[in-house]
Design a protein around this motif. Structure first.
Motif, PDB file in Angstrom:
ATOM      1  N   PRO A   1      42.713  41.667  40.626  1.00  0.00           N
ATOM      2  CA  PRO A   1      41.986  42.556  41.619  1.00  0.00           C
ATOM      3  C   PRO A   1      40.936  43.580  40.800  1.00  0.00           C
ATOM      4  O   PRO A   1      39.977  43.980  41.484  1.00  0.00           O
ATOM      5  CB  PRO A   1      43.315  43.314  42.113  1.00  0.00           C
ATOM      6  N   GLN A   2      41.117  43.836  39.667  1.00  0.00           N
ATOM      7  CA  GLN A   2      40.254  44.670  38.844  1.00  0.00           C
ATOM      8  C   GLN A   2      38.938  44.067  38.782  1.00  0.00           C
ATOM      9  O   GLN A   2      37.931  44.573  38.403  1.00  0.00           O
ATOM     10  CB  GLN A   2      40.810  45.123  37.552  1.00  0.00           C
ATOM     11  N   VAL A   3      38.936  42.784  38.791  1.00  0.00           N
ATOM     12  CA  VAL A   3      37.462  42.114  38.758  1.00  0.00           C
ATOM     13  C   VAL A   3      37.288  41.522  40.122  1.00  0.00           C
ATOM     14  O   VAL A   3      36.724  40.599  40.288  1.00  0.00           O
ATOM     15  CB  VAL A   3      37.438  41.109  37.773  1.00  0.00           C
TER      16      VAL A   3
ATOM     17  N   GLY B   1      46.129  54.774  30.899  1.00  0.00           N
ATOM     18  CA  GLY B   1      44.847  54.956  31.182  1.00  0.00           C
ATOM     19  C   GLY B   1      44.391  53.400  31.897  1.00  0.00           C
ATOM     20  O   GLY B   1      45.346  52.625  31.794  1.00  0.00           O
ATOM     21  N   CYS B   2      43.339  53.394  32.424  1.00  0.00           N
ATOM     22  CA  CYS B   2      43.172  52.286  33.237  1.00  0.00           C
ATOM     23  C   CYS B   2      41.539  52.095  33.250  1.00  0.00           C
ATOM     24  O   CYS B   2      40.754  52.861  33.508  1.00  0.00           O
ATOM     25  CB  CYS B   2      43.509  52.516  34.679  1.00  0.00           C
ATOM     26  N   LEU B   3      41.215  50.712  33.109  1.00  0.00           N
ATOM     27  CA  LEU B   3      39.670  50.534  33.245  1.00  0.00           C
ATOM     28  C   LEU B   3      38.980  50.855  34.417  1.00  0.00           C
ATOM     29  O   LEU B   3      37.974  50.832  34.558  1.00  0.00           O
ATOM     30  CB  LEU B   3      39.621  48.992  32.882  1.00  0.00           C
ATOM     31  N   SER B   4      40.084  50.871  35.654  1.00  0.00           N
ATOM     32  CA  SER B   4      39.398  51.146  36.789  1.00  0.00           C
ATOM     33  C   SER B   4      39.242  52.617  37.280  1.00  0.00           C
ATOM     34  O   SER B   4      38.870  52.969  38.412  1.00  0.00           O
ATOM     35  CB  SER B   4      40.307  50.507  38.091  1.00  0.00           C
TER      36      SER B   4
ATOM     37  N   GLN C   1      54.138  46.651  33.546  1.00  0.00           N
ATOM     38  CA  GLN C   1      54.386  47.225  34.801  1.00  0.00           C
ATOM     39  C   GLN C   1      53.048  47.972  35.175  1.00  0.00           C
ATOM     40  O   GLN C   1      52.801  47.516  36.592  1.00  0.00           O
ATOM     41  CB  GLN C   1      55.575  48.395  34.790  1.00  0.00           C
ATOM     42  N   HIS C   2      52.555  48.603  34.623  1.00  0.00           N
ATOM     43  CA  HIS C   2      51.156  48.935  35.262  1.00  0.00           C
ATOM     44  C   HIS C   2      50.037  47.611  35.693  1.00  0.00           C
ATOM     45  O   HIS C   2      49.554  47.932  36.824  1.00  0.00           O
ATOM     46  CB  HIS C   2      50.245  49.490  33.858  1.00  0.00           C
ATOM     47  N   GLU C   3      50.104  46.608  35.045  1.00  0.00           N
ATOM     48  CA  GLU C   3      49.277  45.581  35.429  1.00  0.00           C
ATOM     49  C   GLU C   3      49.692  44.837  36.711  1.00  0.00           C
ATOM     50  O   GLU C   3      49.088  44.780  37.732  1.00  0.00           O
ATOM     51  CB  GLU C   3      49.212  44.502  34.326  1.00  0.00           C
ATOM     52  N   VAL C   4      51.117  44.828  36.823  1.00  0.00           N
ATOM     53  CA  VAL C   4      51.871  44.316  37.943  1.00  0.00           C
ATOM     54  C   VAL C   4      51.489  45.061  39.303  1.00  0.00           C
ATOM     55  O   VAL C   4      51.382  44.842  40.371  1.00  0.00           O
ATOM     56  CB  VAL C   4      53.285  43.651  37.737  1.00  0.00           C
ATOM     57  N   ASP C   5      51.586  46.452  38.838  1.00  0.00           N
ATOM     58  CA  ASP C   5      51.342  47.599  39.901  1.00  0.00           C
ATOM     59  C   ASP C   5      49.858  46.928  40.685  1.00  0.00           C
ATOM     60  O   ASP C   5      49.724  47.472  42.007  1.00  0.00           O
ATOM     61  CB  ASP C   5      51.288  48.807  39.445  1.00  0.00           C
ATOM     62  N   HIS C   6      48.921  46.640  39.928  1.00  0.00           N
ATOM     63  CA  HIS C   6      47.680  46.518  40.422  1.00  0.00           C
ATOM     64  C   HIS C   6      47.751  45.376  41.496  1.00  0.00           C
ATOM     65  O   HIS C   6      46.947  45.456  42.376  1.00  0.00           O
ATOM     66  CB  HIS C   6      46.907  46.034  39.430  1.00  0.00           C
ATOM     67  N   LEU C   7      48.737  44.357  41.269  1.00  0.00           N
ATOM     68  CA  LEU C   7      48.823  43.421  42.150  1.00  0.00           C
ATOM     69  C   LEU C   7      49.173  43.578  43.501  1.00  0.00           C
ATOM     70  O   LEU C   7      49.372  43.224  44.571  1.00  0.00           O
ATOM     71  CB  LEU C   7      49.504  42.080  41.662  1.00  0.00           C
TER      72      LEU C   7
HETATM   73 NI    NI Z   1      45.002  49.519  35.186  1.00  0.00          NI
END
Ligand code: NI
Length: 181
Positions: free
Chosen positions: A50-52, A105-108, A147-153
């Motif tokens: 989703p970030q892309v 941190g987060c690239l978004s 966990q951070h990445e799966v939260d994005h989903l």
């Molecule tokens: Ni992130």
């Protein structure tokens, strides 16, 4: 190809992503390659589709040994590190009630850091790009990045996991916090 990264406020970051129907489809393999290239170019530890701007359940991440606690014994390090991993349709289970705080941190969400409490010990599973099942236990930074990445989903950004917003800060101010790694 380096992809454009969606920033906080773009609706694609707030929706529930759909399962990847066919992990071996050529367009998925192309997306995976582009996400890895984009993550490395942006110097990130992880990136979710989703970030892309692609609302599918697919993440890439890495938890290199240098991000693990240097005080760990060799046999303890295993759960704390992961090579560059592609995980399709991932699922996470917390293995006990223990939680742990850490800076994220987060690239978004460029330029910021936040202190987030999360389950300290997890098991996760998902498919690799070749269709093989990946199943691992994780602790430390490894558990946090998954966990951070799966939260994005699930349309969640880390500030939504924070309970003390006084610890949502600019990167340049992290020196004021004794807990900064
Ligand atoms: Ni992130």
């Amino acid at each position: 190809m380096i992809l454009k990264i969606a920033r906080m406020g773009h609706p694609v970051l707030n929706q529930i992503a759909a399962p990847v129907p066919n992990p071996q489809a050529p367009e998925i393999q192309r997306l995976i390659n582009d996400m890895i290239e984009t993550m490395i170019d942006a110097n990130g530890a992880g990136l979710a589709a989703p970030q892309v701007h692609v609302p599918l359940r697919l993440v890439v991440f890495q938890a290199p040994g240098e991000r693990a606690d240097p005080g760990l014994a060799e046999d303890e390090r295993f759960d704390h590190t992961a090579p560059l991993t592609v995980l399709i349709n991932p699922e996470i289970t917390a293995l006990d009630g223990e939680t742990e705080g850490g800076w994220e941190g987060c690239l978004s969400v460029p330029g910021l850091r936040g202190w987030v409490e999360r389950p300290a010990h997890i098991r996760y599973r998902g498919l690799a790009p070749d269709g093989q099942l990946i199943e691992r236990t994780a602790r430390g930074f490894h558990a946090r990045v998954v966990q951070h990445e799966v939260d994005h989903l699930d349309g969640r950004l880390y500030p939504g996991r924070m309970d003390d917003l006084s610890k949502l800060i600019f990167e340049s101010e992290i020196r004021h916090f004794a807990t900064a790694g």
